[in-house]
Design a protein around this motif. Structure first.
Motif, PDB file in Angstrom:
ATOM      1  N   GLU A  30       0.816  -1.215   0.000  1.00 25.68           N
ATOM      2  CA  GLU A  30       0.000   0.000   0.000  1.00 25.68           C
ATOM      3  C   GLU A  30       0.848   1.262   0.000  1.00 25.68           C
ATOM      4  N   ASP A  31       1.863   1.308   0.857  1.00 26.91           N
ATOM      5  CA  ASP A  31       2.687   2.509   0.931  1.00 26.91           C
ATOM      6  C   ASP A  31       3.429   2.762  -0.380  1.00 26.91           C
ATOM      7  N   ALA A  32       3.938   1.705  -1.001  1.00 27.51           N
ATOM      8  CA  ALA A  32       4.649   1.868  -2.272  1.00 27.51           C
ATOM      9  C   ALA A  32       3.692   2.347  -3.366  1.00 27.51           C
ATOM     10  N   ILE A  33       2.505   1.775  -3.405  1.00 24.28           N
ATOM     11  CA  ILE A  33       1.522   2.161  -4.422  1.00 24.28           C
ATOM     12  C   ILE A  33       1.142   3.626  -4.274  1.00 24.28           C
ATOM     13  N   LEU A  34       0.895   4.052  -3.040  1.00 20.95           N
ATOM     14  CA  LEU A  34       0.424   5.416  -2.810  1.00 20.95           C
ATOM     15  C   LEU A  34       1.536   6.460  -2.916  1.00 20.95           C
ATOM     16  N   SER A  35       2.775   6.023  -2.826  1.00 17.93           N
ATOM     17  CA  SER A  35       3.881   6.986  -2.870  1.00 17.93           C
ATOM     18  C   SER A  35       4.521   7.104  -4.257  1.00 17.93           C
ATOM     19  N   HIS A  36       4.062   6.287  -5.213  1.00 19.23           N
ATOM     20  CA  HIS A  36       4.643   6.304  -6.558  1.00 19.23           C
ATOM     21  C   HIS A  36       3.625   6.756  -7.604  1.00 19.23           C
ATOM     22  N   GLU A  37       4.146   7.125  -8.755  1.00 21.79           N
ATOM     23  CA  GLU A  37       3.308   7.498  -9.883  1.00 21.79           C
ATOM     24  C   GLU A  37       2.526   6.291 -10.392  1.00 21.79           C
ATOM     25  N   SER A  38       1.525   6.573 -11.212  1.00 26.15           N
ATOM     26  CA  SER A  38       0.754   5.512 -11.848  1.00 26.15           C
ATOM     27  C   SER A  38       1.220   5.325 -13.289  1.00 26.15           C
ATOM     28  N   VAL A  39       0.662   4.326 -13.954  1.00 25.07           N
ATOM     29  CA  VAL A  39       0.997   4.097 -15.359  1.00 25.07           C
ATOM     30  C   VAL A  39       0.565   5.279 -16.220  1.00 25.07           C
ATOM     31  N   LEU A  40      -0.422   6.044 -15.766  1.00 26.18           N
ATOM     32  CA  LEU A  40      -0.842   7.226 -16.538  1.00 26.18           C
ATOM     33  C   LEU A  40       0.276   8.251 -16.625  1.00 26.18           C
ATOM     34  N   ASN A  41       1.019   8.404 -15.530  1.00 26.14           N
ATOM     35  CA  ASN A  41       2.163   9.321 -15.555  1.00 26.14           C
ATOM     36  C   ASN A  41       3.245   8.821 -16.488  1.00 26.14           C
ATOM     37  N   VAL A  42       3.448   7.509 -16.517  1.00 21.93           N
ATOM     38  CA  VAL A  42       4.446   6.930 -17.418  1.00 21.93           C
ATOM     39  C   VAL A  42       4.071   7.212 -18.869  1.00 21.93           C
ATOM     40  N   LEU A  43       2.795   6.983 -19.202  1.00 24.71           N
ATOM     41  CA  LEU A  43       2.341   7.234 -20.567  1.00 24.71           C
ATOM     42  C   LEU A  43       2.493   8.705 -20.937  1.00 24.71           C
ATOM     43  N   VAL A  64      -2.931  12.444 -21.858  1.00 26.56           N
ATOM     44  CA  VAL A  64      -3.764  11.718 -20.894  1.00 26.56           C
ATOM     45  C   VAL A  64      -4.745  12.685 -20.249  1.00 26.56           C
ATOM     46  N   LEU A  65      -6.010  12.291 -20.197  1.00 25.49           N
ATOM     47  CA  LEU A  65      -7.051  13.090 -19.543  1.00 25.49           C
ATOM     48  C   LEU A  65      -7.865  12.183 -18.630  1.00 25.49           C
ATOM     49  N   TRP A  66      -8.074  12.636 -17.399  1.00 27.45           N
ATOM     50  CA  TRP A  66      -8.945  11.917 -16.458  1.00 27.45           C
ATOM     51  C   TRP A  66     -10.254  12.694 -16.353  1.00 27.45           C
ATOM     52  N   ARG A  67     -11.344  12.045 -16.708  1.00 26.74           N
ATOM     53  CA  ARG A  67     -12.672  12.672 -16.622  1.00 26.74           C
ATOM     54  C   ARG A  67     -13.476  11.923 -15.571  1.00 26.74           C
ATOM     55  N   ASP A  68     -13.946  12.636 -14.556  1.00 28.05           N
ATOM     56  CA  ASP A  68     -14.478  11.989 -13.360  1.00 28.05           C
ATOM     57  C   ASP A  68     -15.953  12.273 -13.119  1.00 28.05           C
ATOM     58  N   ASN A  69     -16.702  11.227 -12.819  1.00 26.86           N
ATOM     59  CA  ASN A  69     -18.100  11.362 -12.393  1.00 26.86           C
ATOM     60  C   ASN A  69     -18.285  10.737 -11.022  1.00 26.86           C
ATOM     61  N   GLN A  70     -17.198  10.714 -10.253  1.00 26.33           N
ATOM     62  CA  GLN A  70     -17.273  10.098  -8.935  1.00 26.33           C
ATOM     63  C   GLN A  70     -16.522  10.948  -7.940  1.00 26.33           C
ATOM     64  N   SER A  71     -15.756  10.313  -7.077  1.00 24.43           N
ATOM     65  CA  SER A  71     -15.113  11.042  -5.975  1.00 24.43           C
ATOM     66  C   SER A  71     -13.618  11.234  -6.193  1.00 24.43           C
ATOM     67  N   GLY A  72     -13.180  11.372  -7.446  1.00 22.72           N
ATOM     68  CA  GLY A  72     -11.783  11.653  -7.723  1.00 22.72           C
ATOM     69  C   GLY A  72     -10.983  10.427  -8.105  1.00 22.72           C
ATOM     70  N   CYS A  73      -9.725  10.661  -8.466  1.00 22.53           N
ATOM     71  CA  CYS A  73      -8.883   9.582  -8.990  1.00 22.53           C
ATOM     72  C   CYS A  73      -7.994   8.952  -7.935  1.00 22.53           C
ATOM     73  N   LYS A  74      -8.121   9.360  -6.673  1.00 21.65           N
ATOM     74  CA  LYS A  74      -7.352   8.771  -5.558  1.00 21.65           C
ATOM     75  C   LYS A  74      -5.845   8.862  -5.790  1.00 21.65           C
ATOM     76  N   GLY A  75      -5.403   9.937  -6.432  1.00 20.42           N
ATOM     77  CA  GLY A  75      -3.978  10.154  -6.665  1.00 20.42           C
ATOM     78  C   GLY A  75      -3.455   9.574  -7.954  1.00 20.42           C
ATOM     79  N   VAL A  76      -4.257   8.765  -8.634  1.00 21.26           N
ATOM     80  CA  VAL A  76      -3.803   8.103  -9.862  1.00 21.26           C
ATOM     81  C   VAL A  76      -3.495   9.110 -10.961  1.00 21.26           C
TER      82      VAL A  76
END
Length: 545
Positions: free
Chosen positions: A301-314, A321-333
């Protein structure tokens, strides 16, 4: 007259020491606020003296532990506010654990803390208010009824130390009487400790705020820093990934469900992966996990939350890359990337009071696809089947399965009504995805277009007394971990990526999971990096040439 009555009542107020107040409150919380724990602990045990001795020993031991911990931190000025808060926390925890069979571990607490206020409002009810008043509010008010006796400082410290040592000795002695039985039970059912309230909430809070995960504004560590783009495709890619919410695979007719909940997808020749598993049972766990290289197999959990996601790599390799949200956010992704929220839209019949139906995610997407000049990935985060208000997730035209449960209090509906509302929401998701495929098909005139849909986790609809989601992954039922996973590609996309769709359909019945997503997205965009594992790319084995 009134003053004389008040004076008489004041004279009748009992006088107690802080330790007495602590002991009474600890006993009350363990007895009245821990029904789910006692039910789980004693499940399957016969009604005989040995069982009652076991229960009494555990009860006394936990009460002593609660007393000793609280006595170490509070004094006569803080004891009543602290105990009042703990009583209210116990009452609220008991309500949701009893009603929805949830476990208040660290992941669930993170989910609660990140819940959108509109979603949280759907869980509020008169039943909850009555429960909080009876089990929390009234006992908390009674804390102020007695007066507190005063001791000199040195004597108070000595007495308090004696009480704490006595409680620890008594608690240890009680536990030793049944230690072998208790240790075996807790070892075989480790999740049971997350039912002991309010200790579960306190421990989860400490774990949450003590996490190494970055706080808001702190930079995340790089993932795949060596990533480089592959050869430029003949035509730009336009890929839409849809993150479903609370959709379970069992209710998709593509997977054999007897109700026709996927008529639109079935007509559009999608590739369905019927054996897909989620990384977690809540959005707070699954969303960061599914876009990370760790996944469930190396979950950290700590490693996942402290590192970038694959979206940042792309994005670093040139993908828009665009994140379009109809919920409660991307949780840092999607941190550091372009983001849009449907709550800002004003679409009559679709959006109301800052909340939109999922078709709002498609608003303007056709123009975006038409104008895209390079490789593009758009992530659509759905509201999907977020419970318990399933009936709010679809417009009236999709009220096909009736009668449907039309209240947030699922206990007031029978299982068939809950299922009807849930399936109507799945039917609406199918319609939105069908429209998205048509949009991408039209975009294939100029772009190589594709769609990938996968839900973050599933849902319990009353099976075995379980509702909603969020159980610890190790004990979660299949309904919470088995998710839909669907892919569609235009002919131009398949040709440009040398993707054999017949091969993909033939291999689609093999098990897949959120662990595959990181590597499959890298593969779709032909990103070169040592972090890429070909064996986890669900498309890798079907690329020709």
């Amino acid at each position: 007259m009134a003053s004389r009555i008040l004076a008489r009542l004041r004279r009748k107020r009992p006088a107690v020491h802080v330790e007495t107040l602590l002991a009474c409150t600890a006993l009350f919380m363990l007895a009245a606020g821990n029904g789910p724990f006692w039910h789980a602990l004693l499940a399957g045990r016969p009604a005989e003296p040995g069982t009652w001795l076991f229960a009494a020993a555990v009860f006394l031991s936990l009460s002593c532990i609660y007393f000793a911990l609280a006595a170490f931190f509070v004094n006569r000025w803080t004891v009543r506010p602290v105990l009042a808060v703990l009583l209210l926390v116990t009452a609220a925890s008991h309500y949701f654990m009893e009603r929805y069979a949830v476990y208040l571990d660290r992941a669930m607490l993170r989910n609660i803390l990140a819940t959108d206020p509109r979603e949280a409002g759907e869980l509020l009810s008169w039943a909850l208010a009555g429960h909080l008043l009876l089990l929390g509010g009234l006992p908390a008010a009674l804390l102020w009824w007695p007066t507190l006796r005063h001791r000199p400082v040195l004597r108070a410290a000595a007495v308090r130390t004696g009480w704490i040592l006595g409680a620890l000795v008594l608690g240890t002695a009680s536990l030793l009487l049944v230690f072998a039985d208790f240790a075996a039970t807790m070892r075989n059912h480790r999740e049971m400790r997350w039912l002991i309230t309010p200790g579960n909430v306190v421990v989860s809070l400490v774990g949450h705020f003590g996490s190494r995960a970055p706080r808001a504004g702190q930079p995340r560590l790089a993932v795949a820093p060596d990533a480089k783009p592959g050869p430029a495709p003949a035509r730009p890619l336009f890929v839409v990934m849809v993150v479903g919410e609370t959709a379970r695979a069992q209710n998709f007719s593509l997977n054999g469900y007897p109700r026709d909940t996927n008529p639109e997808l079935a007509r559009r020749g999608v590739v369905d992966f019927p054996q897909a598993t989620a990384c977690g049972t809540s959005t707070e766990v699954s969303l960061p996990c599914m876009f990370s290289p760790w996944g469930r197999r190396h979950y950290d959990e700590d490693a996942i939350l402290s590192h970038e996601s694959v979206l940042n790599v792309l994005a670093r390799t040139g993908v828009h890359v665009l994140w379009r949200d109809n919920q409660s956010g991307c949780k840092g992704v999607c941190e550091g990337l372009p983001q849009e929220a449907t709550s800002r839209l004003d679409l009559p019949g679709v959006c109301r009071d800052g909340q939109c139906l999922d078709e709002a995610l498609l608003h303007g997407l056709d123009a975006m696809a038409r104008d895209a000049s390079g490789n593009t990935l758009v992530v659509l985060h759905m509201l999907g089947n977020h419970g318990p208000a399933y009936f709010k997730r679809y417009p009236p035209a999709f009220r096909r399965f009736t009668p449907a449960c039309e209240t947030e209090d699922l206990r007031r509906c029978d299982p068939a009504q809950i299922l009807n509302a849930y399936d109507n929401a799945i039917l609406y998701t199918d319609s939105v995805l069908g429209r998205l495929v048509d949009l991408l098909q039209a975009a294939s005139a100029t772009h190589d277009s594709a769609m990938l849909y996968v839900s973050d986790h599933g849902e319990s609809l009353g099976e075995n007394g379980l509702y909603l989601h969020g159980l610890p992954w190790a004990i979660a039922p299949d309904t919470q971990t088995h998710v839909p996973f669907i892919f569609w590609a235009s002919q131009h996309f398949a040709a440009g990526r040398r993707l054999d769709m017949d091969c993909l359909r033939a291999r689609a019945r093999q098990p897949v999971s959120h662990d595959n997503l990181f590597h499959s997205l890298l593969g779709l965009f032909d990103v070169k990096t040592r972090a890429y594992e070909p064996g986890l790319d669900i498309f890798g084995g079907c690329r020709r040439g």
